[in-house]
Design a protein around this motif. Structure first.
Motif, PDB file in Angstrom:
ATOM      1  N   TRP A 155       0.826  -1.221   0.000  1.00  0.00           N
ATOM      2  CA  TRP A 155       0.000   0.000   0.000  1.00  0.00           C
ATOM      3  C   TRP A 155       0.854   1.263   0.000  1.00  0.00           C
ATOM      4  O   TRP A 155       0.448   2.311  -0.496  1.00  0.00           O
ATOM      5  CB  TRP A 155      -0.910   0.017   1.240  1.00  0.00           C
ATOM      6  N   LEU A 156       2.048   1.176   0.622  1.00  0.00           N
ATOM      7  CA  LEU A 156       2.921   2.354   0.728  1.00  0.00           C
ATOM      8  C   LEU A 156       3.557   2.729  -0.606  1.00  0.00           C
ATOM      9  O   LEU A 156       3.943   3.892  -0.810  1.00  0.00           O
ATOM     10  CB  LEU A 156       4.044   2.083   1.738  1.00  0.00           C
ATOM     11  N   GLU A 157       3.698   1.761  -1.477  1.00  0.00           N
ATOM     12  CA  GLU A 157       4.456   1.952  -2.724  1.00  0.00           C
ATOM     13  C   GLU A 157       4.145   3.293  -3.407  1.00  0.00           C
ATOM     14  O   GLU A 157       5.057   4.071  -3.686  1.00  0.00           O
ATOM     15  CB  GLU A 157       4.182   0.764  -3.657  1.00  0.00           C
ATOM     16  N   PRO A 158       2.843   3.602  -3.698  1.00  0.00           N
ATOM     17  CA  PRO A 158       2.578   4.874  -4.404  1.00  0.00           C
ATOM     18  C   PRO A 158       2.792   6.140  -3.578  1.00  0.00           C
ATOM     19  O   PRO A 158       2.753   7.246  -4.120  1.00  0.00           O
ATOM     20  CB  PRO A 158       1.101   4.744  -4.812  1.00  0.00           C
ATOM     21  N   PHE A 159       3.017   5.982  -2.272  1.00  0.00           N
ATOM     22  CA  PHE A 159       3.221   7.163  -1.420  1.00  0.00           C
ATOM     23  C   PHE A 159       4.679   7.631  -1.394  1.00  0.00           C
ATOM     24  O   PHE A 159       4.953   8.803  -1.138  1.00  0.00           O
ATOM     25  CB  PHE A 159       2.823   6.859   0.041  1.00  0.00           C
ATOM     26  N   TRP A 160       5.615   6.694  -1.639  1.00  0.00           N
ATOM     27  CA  TRP A 160       7.035   7.052  -1.504  1.00  0.00           C
ATOM     28  C   TRP A 160       7.423   8.161  -2.466  1.00  0.00           C
ATOM     29  O   TRP A 160       7.072   8.114  -3.648  1.00  0.00           O
ATOM     30  CB  TRP A 160       7.941   5.840  -1.746  1.00  0.00           C
ATOM     31  N   GLY A 161       8.129   9.128  -1.944  1.00  0.00           N
ATOM     32  CA  GLY A 161       8.625  10.214  -2.800  1.00  0.00           C
ATOM     33  C   GLY A 161       7.625  11.333  -3.031  1.00  0.00           C
ATOM     34  O   GLY A 161       7.966  12.326  -3.674  1.00  0.00           O
ATOM     35  N   ARG A 162       6.407  11.188  -2.478  1.00  0.00           N
ATOM     36  CA  ARG A 162       5.419  12.258  -2.663  1.00  0.00           C
ATOM     37  C   ARG A 162       5.740  13.381  -1.673  1.00  0.00           C
ATOM     38  O   ARG A 162       5.658  13.200  -0.469  1.00  0.00           O
ATOM     39  CB  ARG A 162       3.996  11.729  -2.405  1.00  0.00           C
ATOM     40  N   GLN A 163       6.075  14.531  -2.238  1.00  0.00           N
ATOM     41  CA  GLN A 163       6.540  15.655  -1.414  1.00  0.00           C
ATOM     42  C   GLN A 163       5.431  16.273  -0.554  1.00  0.00           C
ATOM     43  O   GLN A 163       5.699  17.044   0.356  1.00  0.00           O
ATOM     44  CB  GLN A 163       7.135  16.743  -2.313  1.00  0.00           C
ATOM     45  N   PHE A 182       8.804  -3.192  11.758  1.00  0.00           N
ATOM     46  CA  PHE A 182       8.583  -1.969  10.985  1.00  0.00           C
ATOM     47  C   PHE A 182       9.883  -1.229  10.633  1.00  0.00           C
ATOM     48  O   PHE A 182       9.839  -0.157  10.033  1.00  0.00           O
ATOM     49  CB  PHE A 182       7.631  -1.042  11.758  1.00  0.00           C
ATOM     50  N   VAL A 183      10.999  -1.829  10.996  1.00  0.00           N
ATOM     51  CA  VAL A 183      12.285  -1.127  10.799  1.00  0.00           C
ATOM     52  C   VAL A 183      12.514  -0.777   9.325  1.00  0.00           C
ATOM     53  O   VAL A 183      12.862   0.372   8.995  1.00  0.00           O
ATOM     54  CB  VAL A 183      13.461  -1.961  11.362  1.00  0.00           C
ATOM     55  N   SER A 184      12.280  -1.733   8.421  1.00  0.00           N
ATOM     56  CA  SER A 184      12.614  -1.448   7.018  1.00  0.00           C
ATOM     57  C   SER A 184      11.717  -0.339   6.456  1.00  0.00           C
ATOM     58  O   SER A 184      12.176   0.514   5.684  1.00  0.00           O
ATOM     59  CB  SER A 184      12.540  -2.717   6.167  1.00  0.00           C
ATOM     60  N   ILE A 185      10.453  -0.328   6.866  1.00  0.00           N
ATOM     61  CA  ILE A 185       9.545   0.746   6.403  1.00  0.00           C
ATOM     62  C   ILE A 185      10.043   2.102   6.897  1.00  0.00           C
ATOM     63  O   ILE A 185      10.093   3.084   6.138  1.00  0.00           O
ATOM     64  CB  ILE A 185       8.098   0.485   6.902  1.00  0.00           C
ATOM     65  N   TYR A 186      10.463   2.154   8.162  1.00  0.00           N
ATOM     66  CA  TYR A 186      10.904   3.441   8.720  1.00  0.00           C
ATOM     67  C   TYR A 186      12.237   3.902   8.130  1.00  0.00           C
ATOM     68  O   TYR A 186      12.469   5.104   7.980  1.00  0.00           O
ATOM     69  CB  TYR A 186      10.915   3.384  10.261  1.00  0.00           C
ATOM     70  N   ARG A 187      13.107   2.953   7.780  1.00  0.00           N
ATOM     71  CA  ARG A 187      14.360   3.340   7.109  1.00  0.00           C
ATOM     72  C   ARG A 187      14.038   4.030   5.787  1.00  0.00           C
ATOM     73  O   ARG A 187      14.623   5.038   5.416  1.00  0.00           O
ATOM     74  CB  ARG A 187      15.227   2.110   6.833  1.00  0.00           C
ATOM     75  N   LYS A 188      13.096   3.433   5.067  1.00  0.00           N
ATOM     76  CA  LYS A 188      12.736   3.981   3.767  1.00  0.00           C
ATOM     77  C   LYS A 188      12.076   5.347   3.940  1.00  0.00           C
ATOM     78  O   LYS A 188      12.380   6.297   3.201  1.00  0.00           O
ATOM     79  CB  LYS A 188      11.773   3.006   3.066  1.00  0.00           C
ATOM     80  N   ALA A 189      11.183   5.439   4.920  1.00  0.00           N
ATOM     81  CA  ALA A 189      10.499   6.721   5.174  1.00  0.00           C
ATOM     82  C   ALA A 189      11.527   7.807   5.505  1.00  0.00           C
ATOM     83  O   ALA A 189      11.412   8.949   5.052  1.00  0.00           O
ATOM     84  CB  ALA A 189       9.505   6.567   6.320  1.00  0.00           C
ATOM     85  N   LYS A 190      12.543   7.428   6.254  1.00  0.00           N
ATOM     86  CA  LYS A 190      13.597   8.405   6.612  1.00  0.00           C
ATOM     87  C   LYS A 190      14.344   8.855   5.364  1.00  0.00           C
ATOM     88  O   LYS A 190      14.644  10.036   5.192  1.00  0.00           O
ATOM     89  CB  LYS A 190      14.564   7.763   7.611  1.00  0.00           C
ATOM     90  N   SER A 191      14.608   7.882   4.475  1.00  0.00           N
ATOM     91  CA  SER A 191      15.358   8.231   3.264  1.00  0.00           C
ATOM     92  C   SER A 191      14.574   9.203   2.377  1.00  0.00           C
ATOM     93  O   SER A 191      15.152   9.938   1.592  1.00  0.00           O
ATOM     94  CB  SER A 191      15.737   6.969   2.478  1.00  0.00           C
ATOM     95  N   TYR A 192      13.245   9.207   2.539  1.00  0.00           N
ATOM     96  CA  TYR A 192      12.428  10.154   1.764  1.00  0.00           C
ATOM     97  C   TYR A 192      12.171  11.448   2.533  1.00  0.00           C
ATOM     98  O   TYR A 192      11.380  12.282   2.105  1.00  0.00           O
ATOM     99  CB  TYR A 192      11.104   9.506   1.370  1.00  0.00           C
ATOM    100  N   GLY A 193      12.790  11.583   3.688  1.00  0.00           N
ATOM    101  CA  GLY A 193      12.709  12.855   4.419  1.00  0.00           C
ATOM    102  C   GLY A 193      11.446  13.044   5.239  1.00  0.00           C
ATOM    103  O   GLY A 193      11.136  14.176   5.647  1.00  0.00           O
ATOM    104  N   LEU A 194      10.705  11.971   5.474  1.00  0.00           N
ATOM    105  CA  LEU A 194       9.485  12.108   6.281  1.00  0.00           C
ATOM    106  C   LEU A 194       9.834  12.214   7.764  1.00  0.00           C
ATOM    107  O   LEU A 194      10.808  11.604   8.221  1.00  0.00           O
ATOM    108  CB  LEU A 194       8.581  10.882   6.067  1.00  0.00           C
ATOM    109  N   LYS A 195       9.037  12.972   8.523  1.00  0.00           N
ATOM    110  CA  LYS A 195       9.149  12.968   9.989  1.00  0.00           C
ATOM    111  C   LYS A 195       8.628  11.628  10.468  1.00  0.00           C
ATOM    112  O   LYS A 195       7.577  11.160  10.025  1.00  0.00           O
ATOM    113  CB  LYS A 195       8.246  14.042  10.580  1.00  0.00           C
TER     114      LYS A 195
END
Ligand SMILES: [Zn+2]
Length: 318
Positions: A155-163, A182-195
């Motif tokens: 479900w997250l796939e289309p959200f990544w990178g959305r500013q 949830f570690v891998s999801i949060y690593r990815k979220a961090k790489s996209y600059g999300l809080k």
């Protein structure tokens, strides 16, 4: 005056809810589907939402009450979803909230928006512009802790990178599955600059809060009140500049905190932890942010000046 401190302190001292509402505030912990205005929902749909008139004993009790009385299944269309979003902005406006952090759970993208994240984003901004154009919206990506991680990743796939998105938050039953999942999801979220935010330490322990912060590299914790039971955990939060977005009435109504007088926000704030005051689920807890400040003041939990410092902190003015 930019910060409205004098006005706010006087409003609390006068026990004047209307005046508290006039002062700018933030709401950084708000589940919009349950965060709306009863009056707005009734005007738009004829559906009456009852008030919770008892104290619950667990998150399961809360879910059961919600199923029976709020019955979100009745709002199972994009049109009614829009009403709930608008109701959240209407509620926030009445409350004097000028900074609101809300968003959809990722599963809802397929169900209500045809999998189109642009439509999801537009829907929130259209509701904001229609109801409360002056509110600053911080759009959040929501994850439910009971959902299998594989499903969340899909479900997250289309959200990544959305500013357009500001933050990501994990909510729901804290005991549903280990935080490590949830570690891998949060690593990815961090790489996209999300809080990075997560609901921890509402039912869990002070150690759970520290562990989740370390593992997920969180910036903010939703609730996190269990940390008040451990000086080491509080020191850790202070040293690492972690914010706790706290919802006092919610904690009392679900039976997590025995009484508002003894709410841990006092210990946390006076230890120097970065805290904010928020609503959680207005429709369930009757907990708009203005009422939260006034209740904390009336119950002698914190002084008007301390509550003002918390308010300014939430707005980024401290
Ligand atoms: Zn919450």
């Amino acid at each position: 005056m930019v910060g409205h401190s004098k006005e706010f302190v006087k409003a609390l001292a006068d026990h004047d809810l209307t005046a508290v509402r006039r002062v700018p505030k933030s709401d950084l912990h708000n589940h919009f589907v349950l965060g709306g205005s009863r009056d707005y929902i009734f005007q738009q749909t004829g559906i009456k939402m009852p008030l919770l008139d008892k104290t619950l004993h667990s998150i399961h009790d809360m879910h059961k009450w919600r199923e029976e009385h709020i019955a979100l299944g009745r709002f199972d269309s994009i049109e009614l979803r829009k009403v709930l979003i608008e109701a959240a902005f209407y509620q926030a406006k009445q409350d004097g909230v000028t900074l609101l952090e809300i968003g959809e759970d990722v599963w809802a993208n397929g169900k209500f928006y045809g999998g189109d994240v642009s439509l999801l984003v537009e829907t929130f901004y259209e509701a904001r512009d229609k109801i409360a154009p002056s509110i600053e919206l911080r759009l959040q990506i929501g994850l439910s802790r009971h959902c299998p991680v594989g499903a969340l990743e899909g479900w997250l796939e289309p959200f990544w990178g959305r500013q357009e998105f500001y933050s990501i938050d994990l909510s729901g039953d804290e005991l549903a599955q280990p935080i490590e999942n949830f570690v891998s999801i949060y690593r990815k979220a961090k790489s996209y600059g999300l809080k990075l935010k997560a609901h921890i330490g509402e039912w869990g322990t002070a150690d759970d809060v520290v562990r989740a912060v370390e593992l997920l590299e969180l910036d903010e914790v939703q609730h996190g009140i269990a940390a008040a039971g451990s000086r080491a955990a509080m020191d850790f939060l202070v040293e690492n500049r972690l914010r706790l977005n706290i919802c006092p009435t919610s904690n009392v109504k679900v039976g997590r905190v025995h009484s508002l007088e003894n709410h841990p926000v006092k210990v946390l704030f006076r230890h120097g932890v970065d805290v904010t005051i928020n609503s959680d689920d207005v429709l369930v807890f009757d907990s708009d942010v203005s009422k939260e400040y006034l209740r904390l003041y009336r119950h002698g939990v914190l002084t008007a000046e301390e509550l003002d410092a918390i308010r300014l902190n939430g707005l980024g003015l401290a």
